[in-house]
Design a protein around this motif. Structure first.
Motif, mmCIF file in Angstrom:
data_model
loop_
_atom_site.group_PDB
_atom_site.id
_atom_site.type_symbol
_atom_site.label_atom_id
_atom_site.label_comp_id
_atom_site.label_asym_id
_atom_site.label_seq_id
_atom_site.Cartn_x
_atom_site.Cartn_y
_atom_site.Cartn_z
ATOM 1 N N GLY A 1 -18.548 -2.537 2.196
ATOM 2 C CA GLY A 1 -18.079 -3.234 3.377
ATOM 3 C C GLY A 1 -18.151 -4.744 3.218
ATOM 4 N N PHE A 2 -18.265 -5.440 4.344
ATOM 5 C CA PHE A 2 -18.299 -6.908 4.359
ATOM 6 C C PHE A 2 -17.016 -7.482 3.739
ATOM 7 C CE2 PHE A 2 -22.650 -5.328 3.415
ATOM 8 C CZ PHE A 2 -23.273 -5.639 4.610
ATOM 9 N N GLY A 3 -15.914 -6.794 3.882
ATOM 10 C CA GLY A 3 -14.685 -7.113 3.169
ATOM 11 C C GLY A 3 -14.362 -5.965 2.236
ATOM 12 N N GLY A 4 -13.558 -6.239 1.217
ATOM 13 C CA GLY A 4 -13.214 -5.191 0.274
ATOM 14 C C GLY A 4 -12.077 -4.319 0.773
ATOM 15 N N CYS A 5 -12.176 -3.014 0.554
ATOM 16 C CA CYS A 5 -11.041 -2.114 0.759
ATOM 17 C C CYS A 5 -11.282 -1.059 1.830
ATOM 18 C CB CYS A 5 -10.706 -1.392 -0.548
ATOM 19 S SG CYS A 5 -9.891 -2.438 -1.771
ATOM 20 N N ALA A 6 -10.164 -0.590 2.360
ATOM 21 C CA ALA A 6 -10.132 0.622 3.170
ATOM 22 C C ALA A 6 -9.238 1.628 2.466
ATOM 23 C CB ALA A 6 -9.598 0.325 4.573
ATOM 24 N N ILE A 7 -9.371 2.896 2.842
ATOM 25 C CA ILE A 7 -8.507 3.946 2.310
ATOM 26 C C ILE A 7 -7.873 4.690 3.475
ATOM 27 C CG2 ILE A 7 -9.698 4.257 0.111
ATOM 28 C CD1 ILE A 7 -11.198 6.633 1.367
ATOM 29 N N ALA A 8 -6.719 5.290 3.229
ATOM 30 C CA ALA A 8 -6.009 6.027 4.271
ATOM 31 C C ALA A 8 -5.298 7.225 3.662
ATOM 32 C CB ALA A 8 -5.000 5.111 4.973
ATOM 33 N N LEU A 9 -5.262 8.304 4.409
ATOM 34 C CA LEU A 9 -4.466 9.476 4.037
ATOM 35 C C LEU A 9 -3.087 9.312 4.661
ATOM 36 C CD1 LEU A 9 -6.965 12.466 4.413
ATOM 37 C CD2 LEU A 9 -6.247 11.296 2.328
ATOM 38 N N LEU A 10 -2.115 9.010 3.816
ATOM 39 C CA LEU A 10 -0.776 8.628 4.254
ATOM 40 C C LEU A 10 0.238 9.686 3.845
ATOM 41 C CD1 LEU A 10 1.357 6.469 5.209
ATOM 42 C CD2 LEU A 10 1.248 5.558 2.862
ATOM 43 N N LYS A 11 1.108 10.043 4.757
ATOM 44 C CA LYS A 11 2.160 11.023 4.481
ATOM 45 C C LYS A 11 3.083 10.496 3.374
ATOM 46 C CE LYS A 11 4.614 14.702 6.225
ATOM 47 N NZ LYS A 11 4.124 16.022 6.611
ATOM 48 N N LYS A 12 3.353 11.352 2.394
ATOM 49 C CA LYS A 12 4.255 10.970 1.310
ATOM 50 C C LYS A 12 5.623 10.579 1.859
ATOM 51 C CE LYS A 12 2.214 13.989 -2.259
ATOM 52 N NZ LYS A 12 2.423 15.221 -3.056
ATOM 53 N N GLY A 13 6.222 9.579 1.226
ATOM 54 C CA GLY A 13 7.540 9.131 1.631
ATOM 55 C C GLY A 13 7.529 7.963 2.601
ATOM 56 N N TYR A 14 6.341 7.628 3.108
ATOM 57 C CA TYR A 14 6.243 6.530 4.073
ATOM 58 C C TYR A 14 5.509 5.314 3.496
ATOM 59 C CZ TYR A 14 7.961 9.778 7.568
ATOM 60 O OH TYR A 14 8.743 10.671 8.266
ATOM 61 N N GLU A 15 5.387 5.280 2.170
ATOM 62 C CA GLU A 15 4.614 4.201 1.559
ATOM 63 C C GLU A 15 5.181 2.815 1.882
ATOM 64 O OE1 GLU A 15 4.017 7.869 -1.077
ATOM 65 O OE2 GLU A 15 5.663 6.952 0.056
ATOM 66 N N GLU A 16 6.485 2.646 1.740
ATOM 67 C CA GLU A 16 7.086 1.327 1.980
ATOM 68 C C GLU A 16 7.013 0.937 3.449
ATOM 69 O OE1 GLU A 16 10.959 0.785 0.365
ATOM 70 O OE2 GLU A 16 10.393 1.413 -1.672
ATOM 71 N N ASP A 17 7.310 1.871 4.315
ATOM 72 C CA ASP A 17 7.258 1.594 5.759
ATOM 73 C C ASP A 17 5.834 1.230 6.177
ATOM 74 O OD1 ASP A 17 8.592 1.806 8.502
ATOM 75 O OD2 ASP A 17 6.911 3.195 8.728
ATOM 76 N N PHE A 18 4.874 1.981 5.683
ATOM 77 C CA PHE A 18 3.466 1.725 5.985
ATOM 78 C C PHE A 18 3.057 0.335 5.515
ATOM 79 C CE2 PHE A 18 -0.967 1.920 4.383
ATOM 80 C CZ PHE A 18 -1.636 2.166 5.577
ATOM 81 N N ALA A 19 3.414 -0.002 4.270
ATOM 82 C CA ALA A 19 3.027 -1.293 3.714
ATOM 83 C C ALA A 19 3.610 -2.448 4.527
ATOM 84 C CB ALA A 19 3.470 -1.385 2.255
ATOM 85 N N LYS A 20 4.875 -2.334 4.913
ATOM 86 C CA LYS A 20 5.517 -3.417 5.661
ATOM 87 C C LYS A 20 4.891 -3.584 7.042
ATOM 88 C CE LYS A 20 9.941 -5.147 7.405
ATOM 89 N NZ LYS A 20 9.292 -5.563 8.684
ATOM 90 N N LYS A 21 4.731 -2.486 7.753
ATOM 91 C CA LYS A 21 4.211 -2.577 9.118
ATOM 92 C C LYS A 21 2.736 -2.965 9.144
ATOM 93 C CE LYS A 21 7.648 0.522 11.129
ATOM 94 N NZ LYS A 21 7.923 1.858 11.706
ATOM 95 N N LEU A 22 1.955 -2.449 8.193
ATOM 96 C CA LEU A 22 0.551 -2.850 8.115
ATOM 97 C C LEU A 22 0.437 -4.332 7.790
ATOM 98 C CD1 LEU A 22 -2.494 -2.481 7.962
ATOM 99 C CD2 LEU A 22 -2.226 -1.557 5.661
ATOM 100 N N THR A 23 1.246 -4.793 6.850
ATOM 101 C CA THR A 23 1.198 -6.203 6.473
ATOM 102 C C THR A 23 1.506 -7.104 7.663
ATOM 103 O OG1 THR A 23 1.785 -5.735 4.175
ATOM 104 C CG2 THR A 23 2.198 -7.973 4.969
ATOM 105 N N ASP A 24 2.556 -6.775 8.413
ATOM 106 C CA ASP A 24 2.917 -7.572 9.585
ATOM 107 C C ASP A 24 1.779 -7.609 10.605
ATOM 108 O OD1 ASP A 24 5.378 -8.042 8.460
ATOM 109 O OD2 ASP A 24 6.446 -6.548 9.665
ATOM 110 N N ASP A 25 1.210 -6.453 10.869
ATOM 111 C CA ASP A 25 0.124 -6.355 11.844
ATOM 112 C C ASP A 25 -1.112 -7.116 11.366
ATOM 113 O OD1 ASP A 25 -0.874 -4.785 14.362
ATOM 114 O OD2 ASP A 25 -2.417 -4.446 12.842
#
Length: 385
Positions: free
Chosen positions: A336-360
């Motif tokens: 913690g204190f920074g670093g990484c998170a992990i997520a179980l993401l539905k296949k096929g949504y990698e690009e959409d997830f990356a764009k929307k997460l980045t914006d948020d």
């Protein structure tokens, strides 16, 4: 990649490397901050990691260089070494220090490291270097240590040479990891089970907050001490050697012994997180990914509210994941204190997830996160010539 590293080695040392080794990074799927409390953890190795190329020299010195860092270190071959400061090469230097403490006598050696694990991200770049160096030297010189001995030696480097009071999970998972498997490791007995990690229609997304943490300078050691304080208080009534010997029910019967509210919160997280690992292993075995995802969210909430090691960056990532319909579970991973998170993401949504997460994330934090998908890979190994 190996061919490029060979060219770099040749330019650096004017000779070809004679051996190449690889050690992965790791993510912990669930079971956080309980490794040093004797608990169960569920890590896996990933396909990102660290490479080491080496060859002997006739100068009776050990030379450390890295593609990732400008600092280089040259040390005479001797029996003992001392940490020099914050330079990256203190991690492999500590391994030489521990191995030299035995009967092995090193010879001159030129070493080149390269890693594609984000530094300070919580994916165990330091443990990867430690295990990689120990495994390589053991193999190259025929020292005949088994993997568990190398894991313990690498942990000793982290604890005593570097000065971070971490548990054994990182080094263990880097040494014993298997492709498409998770390990359920008892950090007290070092016994472990291999669990099939069939994610089905989902992938493991790793989100680097890009907030670098310096573990030895963080409040990590403070958390270790708080857990020790809780253990000492509980030992007034019950005979235990670590917090994770307690079930949630037994802990509730004796928690009144812990007078300090903050220390009580820390211990409550530890005991309940250990129970979550049991439940998570059952969920994976039954291929109940929705339940596994629910446990991931519960783990993060506990790390946020009770252990207080997340921070706004990790919370921003997990908050977004909880609102994104194609993610079924997310949590911080690592200290913690920074670093990484992990997520179980539905296949096929990698690009959409990356764009929307980045914006948020940019809107909340002010700079972008890095999102990538890695496979679950093998542990430390020699790369065939």
């Amino acid at each position: 990649m190996t061919n490029q590293l060979v060219d770099t080695f040749l330019k650096k040392y004017n000779q070809q490397p004679t051996a190449t080794y690889f050690a992965p990074g790791r993510v912990n799927l669930i079971g956080e901050h309980i490794d040093y409390n004797g608990g169960l953890v569920m890590p896996c190795a990933i396909t990102a990691g660290t490479w080491l190329l080496l060859t002997p020299n006739n100068d009776n010195v050990i030379r450390f260089s890295s593609v990732n860092f400008n600092e280089e270190g040259t040390f005479p071959v001797q029996k003992r070494y001392t940490k020099t400061g914050k330079e990256w090469y203190n991690y492999p230097l500590g391994v030489f220090h521990e191995l030299q403490d035995g009967e092995w006598n090193a010879s001159g050696l030129d070493l080149l490291y390269f890693g594609n694990i984000p530094i300070g991200s919580g994916l165990s770049s330091s443990a990867s270097i430690e295990v990689l160096t120990a495994f390589a030297l053991n193999d190259y010189y025929g020292l005949e240590h088994d993997k568990l001995e190398l894991v313990k030696l690498s942990k000793k480097v982290e604890n005593e040479f570097i000065g971070v009071n971490s548990g054994i999970m990182d080094q263990f998972s880097i040494a014993f990891g298997e492709a498409d498997k998770a390990l359920v490791l008892n950090c007290d007995t070092l016994k472990y089970k291999v669990v099939d990690c069939d994610l089905g229609d989902y992938v493991l997304a790793i989100i680097n907050t890009n907030k670098r943490r310096e573990l030895s300078e963080s409040k990590y050691n403070e958390r270790v001490e708080e857990c020790n304080t809780a253990l000492t208080a509980l030992q007034k009534e019950i005979n235990i050697t670590n917090l994770c010997e307690l079930s949630a029910e037994k802990f509730a019967l004796h928690s009144h012994l812990i007078a300090d509210e903050t220390v009580l919160k820390r211990a409550t997280h530890v005991v309940k997180e250990n129970d979550r690992v049991h439940l998570a292993a059952k969920a994976l075995n039954a291929k109940q990914l929705d339940e596994f995802g629910r446990l991931m969210y519960a783990s993060h909430k506990s790390l946020k509210d009770l252990y207080e090691v997340t921070g706004k960056e990790l919370d921003a990532v997990v908050d977004f994941c909880s609102s994104y319909e194609h993610v079924i579970g997310a949590r911080m991973t690592g200290a913690g204190f920074g670093g990484c998170a992990i997520a179980l993401l539905k296949k096929g949504y990698e690009e959409d997830f990356a764009k929307k997460l980045t914006d948020d994330y940019v809107a909340k934090v002010g700079y972008p996160a890095a999102i990538y998908v890695h496979q679950i890979g093998d542990g430390v190994k020699k790369i065939a010539d």
